[in-house]
Design a protein around this motif. Structure first.
Motif, short mmCIF file in Angstrom:
data_model
loop_
_atom_site.label_atom_id
_atom_site.label_comp_id
_atom_site.label_asym_id
_atom_site.label_seq_id
_atom_site.Cartn_x
_atom_site.Cartn_y
_atom_site.Cartn_z
N PHE A 1 1.14 -0.83 0.24
CA PHE A 1 0.21 -0.19 -0.03
C PHE A 1 0.73 0.74 -0.01
O PHE A 1 0.99 1.75 -0.79
CB PHE A 1 -1.41 -0.20 0.91
N ILE A 2 2.04 0.89 0.38
CA ILE A 2 2.62 2.41 0.50
C ILE A 2 3.32 2.35 -0.51
O ILE A 2 3.71 3.99 -1.09
CB ILE A 2 3.63 1.95 2.13
N PHE A 3 3.49 1.43 -0.86
CA PHE A 3 4.31 1.68 -2.36
C PHE A 3 4.03 1.58 -3.31
O PHE A 3 4.18 3.34 -4.37
CB PHE A 3 5.22 0.05 -3.64
N ALA A 4 2.63 1.77 -2.76
CA ALA A 4 1.74 2.14 -4.15
C ALA A 4 1.25 3.60 -4.24
O ALA A 4 1.26 4.48 -5.29
CB ALA A 4 -0.04 1.52 -3.94
N MET A 5 1.50 4.68 -3.09
CA MET A 5 0.81 5.54 -2.43
C MET A 5 2.03 6.84 -3.17
O MET A 5 1.73 7.66 -3.42
CB MET A 5 0.73 5.92 -1.46
N PHE A 6 3.16 6.41 -2.70
CA PHE A 6 4.16 7.07 -3.06
C PHE A 6 5.03 6.61 -4.25
O PHE A 6 5.36 7.58 -5.05
CB PHE A 6 5.64 6.32 -1.96
N GLN A 7 4.42 5.20 -5.59
CA GLN A 7 5.48 5.29 -6.74
C GLN A 7 4.12 5.92 -7.12
O GLN A 7 4.66 6.27 -8.62
CB GLN A 7 5.58 3.15 -6.59
N GLY A 8 2.44 5.81 -7.14
CA GLY A 8 1.56 6.06 -7.67
C GLY A 8 2.32 4.48 -9.35
O GLY A 8 2.62 3.99 -9.53
N THR B 1 -2.55 -1.83 -9.34
CA THR B 1 -2.62 -3.35 -9.52
C THR B 1 -1.60 -4.59 -8.78
O THR B 1 -2.02 -5.02 -8.12
CB THR B 1 -2.27 -3.52 -11.27
N ILE B 2 -0.47 -4.52 -8.27
CA ILE B 2 0.28 -5.03 -7.38
C ILE B 2 -0.86 -5.60 -6.01
O ILE B 2 -0.83 -6.06 -5.33
CB ILE B 2 1.86 -4.68 -7.11
N PHE B 3 -0.87 -4.37 -5.65
CA PHE B 3 -1.48 -3.74 -4.65
C PHE B 3 -3.12 -4.17 -4.67
O PHE B 3 -3.45 -5.39 -3.64
CB PHE B 3 -1.83 -2.29 -3.99
N TYR B 4 -3.53 -4.51 -5.72
CA TYR B 4 -5.22 -4.96 -5.20
C TYR B 4 -4.71 -6.15 -5.82
O TYR B 4 -5.29 -7.41 -5.40
CB TYR B 4 -5.52 -4.34 -6.18
N CYS B 5 -3.49 -6.67 -6.80
CA CYS B 5 -3.78 -8.19 -6.22
C CYS B 5 -3.29 -8.94 -5.13
O CYS B 5 -3.92 -10.25 -5.03
CB CYS B 5 -2.70 -8.89 -7.64
N LEU B 6 -2.71 -8.14 -4.34
CA LEU B 6 -2.34 -8.88 -3.33
C LEU B 6 -3.46 -9.19 -2.26
O LEU B 6 -3.34 -9.50 -1.52
CB LEU B 6 -0.62 -8.71 -2.77
N PHE C 1 -4.94 -12.67 -1.54
CA PHE C 1 -4.81 -13.12 -0.19
C PHE C 1 -4.40 -13.11 0.61
O PHE C 1 -4.43 -13.70 1.86
CB PHE C 1 -3.04 -13.64 -1.56
N VAL C 2 -4.46 -11.14 1.63
CA VAL C 2 -4.15 -11.36 2.49
C VAL C 2 -5.55 -11.19 2.95
O VAL C 2 -5.21 -11.83 4.35
CB VAL C 2 -3.86 -9.95 3.12
N ILE C 3 -6.72 -10.53 2.98
CA ILE C 3 -8.02 -11.28 3.03
C ILE C 3 -7.97 -12.01 3.58
O ILE C 3 -8.32 -12.81 4.85
CB ILE C 3 -8.95 -10.76 2.51
#
Length: 404
Positions: A25-32, A38-43, A46-48
């Motif tokens: 999530f932090i990577f997606a927020m800062f990297q944009g 897509t990586i965040f929503y794909c994971l 599995f995390v849930i």
């Protein structure tokens, strides 16, 4: 301490899963950008799932074991069926069920067949069967079942031990012997007196006039009521042999064969109405006197299933525990090492050395050592009948002895 480690392990894995979600999530927020989200929503799924698995109670999983083979003998097949049930339909992916035995060596015997992977999905129960090709003689304890569940990538795992204790007795292998009663009078002239004439009171063959000394229970009361004359039932005479089996419980290369021979003699002699007694040497030498009923015979077989060999220095002195040998009859000694020290303890417990028949059990197709040959010569010089047997000769053991 084990419970604390288990809690720390589960908590650590759960925190690891949450850390993965937080980092993506932090990577997606800062990297944009589309790729990062897509990586965040794909994971996320599995995390849930791992989070839900964390709260999934393993207490709702139960196991029912069914033993499909009864009365197993040494070297026989052992078949078990396990039914794994659960109450809910929560989707389970990787579930590993492991059968836990008390002895570690059982894993080698089973050839790693004691573990099974299930993919439950939404099903509530699964069945698993496993087979052990050659069960060794002895008492084996099934302690329970270990259940382990895991998520997609093995990030999160939970285990639970389900207590389901079963005790399995594997009896000695019974070999069909050609049993021959020792009523043959051969050159030593010692065996004829070992057979007693007794009355078989299970069936009357006729009636005769009453004689002083006849038992009251033998009186034929129907004849007395009809004729007012006391009549006594006549019974068939049968010959009964006193047979005392003595198993050498010391460590030997042929110990399993010795146990098999002892069990086979017991089974066959009991079917010929011999008066049986069994004694095994060991830490606390055990005696089973007057084996007549099926229950008494079964208890003796249970003992032979559980018996384990002990070292020479740990064997209890036979001279102190062998009073049962003073009862007379034929003593059948089964051993793999008829050394002087052991045989002297036997001879001290028996009134007549010529009433002993010693079966020395050896490996098939193996030549006897010089030490064993010297021991056999020494035993024979004491007047004991000695017969060397391999497993292939068990069937004709009694025939060969009586023909000598």
């Amino acid at each position: 301490m084990t419970k604390i480690r288990k809690v720390l392990d589960i908590s650590g894995r759960f925190l690891f899963v949450l850390a993965i979600l937080a980092l993506t999530f932090i990577f997606a927020m800062f990297q944009g950008g589309k790729v990062s989200w897509t990586i965040f929503y794909c994971l996320l799924p599995f995390v849930i799932y791992s989070t839900l698995l964390f709260f999934y109670p393993l207490s709702e999983i139960s196991v029912k074991r069914s033993i499909r083979t009864e009365g197993i003998q040494n070297g026989g097949k052992f078949l078990v069926s396990l039914l794994v049930k659960r109450k809910s339909r929560f989707p389970l992916l990787y579930t590993v069920v492991t059968e836990k035995w008390a002895e570690d060596a059982q894993d080698l015997v089973a050839d790693n067949r004691l573990k099974q992977l299930f993919i439950f999905g939404f099903r509530k129960e699964m069945e698993w069967q496993y087979e052990i090709e050659q069960m060794p003689r002895g008492e084996h304890v099934l302690q329970g079942v270990m259940v382990e569940i895991s998520d997609f990538f093995g990030w999160f795992r939970k285990t639970k031990f389900i207590d389901a204790k079963d005790t399995i007795l594997v009896f000695p292998k019974i070999i069909d012997l050609h049993y021959v009663s020792f009523d043959t009078q051969y050159d030593r002239g010692t065996l004829a007196s070992l057979l007693n004439i007794v009355k078989d009171t299970t069936m009357a063959t006729g009636v005769r006039g009453y004689q002083p000394g006849d038992r009251v229970t033998w009186i034929h009361w129907k004849s007395f009521a009809r004729t007012q004359t006391l009549m006594t039932k006549e019974f068939e005479d049968r010959r009964s042999q006193e047979l005392f089996l003595l198993l050498d419980g010391r460590v030997s290369a042929t110990f399993e064969e010795q146990v098999e021979l002892t069990a086979s003699i017991m089974k066959e002699a009991s079917s010929h109405q011999a008066n049986l007694e069994l004694m095994t040497t060991g830490l606390e030498s055990s005696i089973f006197p007057y084996i007549q009923s099926e229950e008494q015979l079964h208890q003796a077989f249970v003992h032979l299933a559980k018996i384990k060999p002990v070292e020479q220095e740990r064997v209890a002195p036979l001279v102190d525990l062998g009073m049962g040998l003073q009862l007379g009859g034929l003593v059948v000694l089964i051993t793999g090492k008829p050394d002087r020290i052991f045989m002297q303890s036997v001879l001290r417990s028996v009134k007549n050395a010529k009433s002993i028949i010693c079966f020395v059990v050896v490996k098939d197709n193996e030549s006897t050592s010089k030490e064993l040959e010297n021991d056999i010569r020494t035993v024979k010089s004491e007047g004991v009948v000695v017969h060397v047997l391999g497993r292939e000769q068990f069937r004709e053991a009694f025939k060969e002895v009586t023909s000598r």
